[in-house]
Design an enzyme around this catalytic site. Structure first.
Site, PDB file in Angstrom:
ATOM      1  CE1 TYR A   1      -3.004  -3.059   0.152  1.00 13.62           C
ATOM      2  CE2 TYR A   1      -3.554  -2.404   2.629  1.00 13.62           C
ATOM      3  CZ  TYR A   1      -3.638  -3.289   1.320  1.00 13.62           C
ATOM      4  OH  TYR A   1      -4.436  -4.256   1.554  1.00 13.62           O
TER       5      TYR A   1
ATOM      6  CG  HIS B   1      -0.996  -8.739  -0.126  1.00 15.17           C
ATOM      7  ND1 HIS B   1      -0.604  -7.281   0.397  1.00 15.17           N
ATOM      8  CD2 HIS B   1      -2.392  -8.768  -0.117  1.00 15.17           C
ATOM      9  CE1 HIS B   1      -1.492  -6.817   0.173  1.00 15.17           C
ATOM     10  NE2 HIS B   1      -2.619  -7.337  -0.165  1.00 15.17           N
TER      11      HIS B   1
ATOM     12  CE  LYS C   1      -3.758  -7.344   4.225  1.00 16.13           C
ATOM     13  NZ  LYS C   1      -3.825  -6.021   4.142  1.00 16.13           N
TER      14      LYS C   1
END
Ligand SMILES: NC(=O)c1ccc[n+]([C@@H]2O[C@H](COP(=O)([O-])OP(=O)(O)OC[C@H]3O[C@@H](n4cnc5c(N)ncnc54)[C@H](OP(=O)(O)O)[C@@H]3O)[C@@H](O)[C@H]2O)c1
Length: 316
Positions: free
Chosen positions: A48, A110, A77
């Site tokens: 992210y 992930h 993750k």
């Protein structure tokens, strides 16, 4: 706040804040507002690209005495480019450093898809590893080492279907404790949910609102969850919002849920979903909603450029 419980009795607050697409410059404040509103669970990921700002938000809240570290539950993750055994520990350490934490509460693989080191998003065949190059068992061994070292209190996976979970369950050692997958009324995934429950694997629902801010051009005709008439009717009946109904739906299934918002009023609105109690009629209406749709379809990881197939991601 309702909690889910891990096998060792540790607790996971059922509602958390999602942080995908939360821009640096917005997410520090969003995390602070969320903690101030009562959230104790934050869902993060290296990919992210905002864990440093999330970490600042956490640090601000700790410094202001809003919360103590051990009252927070922080997930991160492992990205697809760090699946080799030797890459897992450094990837976790980078997340810890960015988040300004000395342990994670939960660390997840992930996706069951591996890229070569340094590749953010593989777009050519030579940028991927195959399961022969880097078996999932190799990554899982390294994840277990992170749990043993205390760097991650719990370990699990994300976007794993039943056959991939069975592969990990058949290995000696720790079993996955969590599977974070897309779960919303257009994609209830009853089979996968039951399989996880039977095997003592907790679930977290991602994109519970249908991820309206992640619409790429190819998704512009996707059905809209927040505008669905059945969802809106139930919301009206309870004096709630559509978002609250969708979040309450996961909570009613005993599934953790991590709606994303960077807007203070929606962060508070979403938190108040815990006050919405859906009845049997509502639940029946939501399971019979009549639309089947997966928002995170995994197509960026499959296709002719990739050794992976959609069947590596989703059950048929
Ligand atoms: N493991 C994985 O592969 C995976 C994949 C996807 C997502 N996730 C996790 O799940 C989290 C949530 O999923 P998501 O980000 O895809 O989407 P989502 O939570 O379904 O939707 C987020 C969007 O809804 C808006 N929103 C938030 N609350 C609302 C409300 N009450 N009413 C109307 N709109 C509202 C947000 O805007 P504002 O921000 O402006 O409020 C944002 O545009 C992610 O952030 C991430 O942490 C994990």
């Amino acid at each position: 706040m309702k909690n889910l419980e891990f096998r060792n009795g540790d607790k996971l607050p059922i509602l958390g804040l999602g942080t995908w697409k939360s821009k640096p410059g917005e997410v520090r404040q969003a995390v602070y507002w969320a903690i101030e509103a009562g959230y104790r669970h934050l869902d993060c990921a290296a990919v992210y690209q905002n864990e440093r700002e999330v970490g600042q938000g956490i640090a601000d809240a700790l410094a202001d005495g809003l919360v103590k570290r051990n009252d927070l539950f922080v997930t991160s993750k492992l990205w697809n480019n760090s699946h080799r055994h030797e890459d897992v520990k450094p990837a976790l350490e980078k997340s810890l450093n960015d988040l300004r934490l000395d342990y994670l509460d939960l660390y997840l693989i992930h996706w069951p898809v591996a890229f070569k080191p340094g590749i953010g998003l593989a777009t050519h065949r030579e940028e991927f590893y195959t399961y022969q190059d880097v078996p999932l068992s190799q990554t899982w061994t390294a994840m277990q080492e992170q749990k043993a070292s205390g760097a991650a209190k719990h370990i699990g996976v994300s976007n794993f279907n039943q056959s991939k979970l069975k592969e990990l369950l058949a290995l000696p050692g720790e079993k996955p404790e969590m599977n974070q997958v897309e779960l919303q009324p257009f994609l209830p995934q009853e089979g996968l949910v039951n399989f996880c429950r039977e095997n003592g694997i907790l679930l977290t629902a991602f994109s519970p609102l249908g991820s309206p801010d992640s619409r790429a051009e190819r998704h512009k005709n996707d059905p809209k969850l927040l505008d669905n008439p059945i969802v809106l009717d139930i919301a009206k009946k309870h004096g709630a919002t559509a978002g609250q109904v969708l979040i309450a739906w996961s909570i009613s299934r005993e599934i953790a849920v991590v709606p994303k918002s960077v807007d203070q009023s929606r962060i508070i609105e979403n938190f108040k979903s815990t006050e919405v109690s859906l009845d049997d009629q509502d639940l029946e209406a939501l399971v019979s909603i009549g639309i089947s749709h997966r928002f995170a379809d995994g197509s960026i990881f499959t296709g002719p450029q990739s050794p992976y197939k959609l069947s590596d991601l989703w059950d048929a």
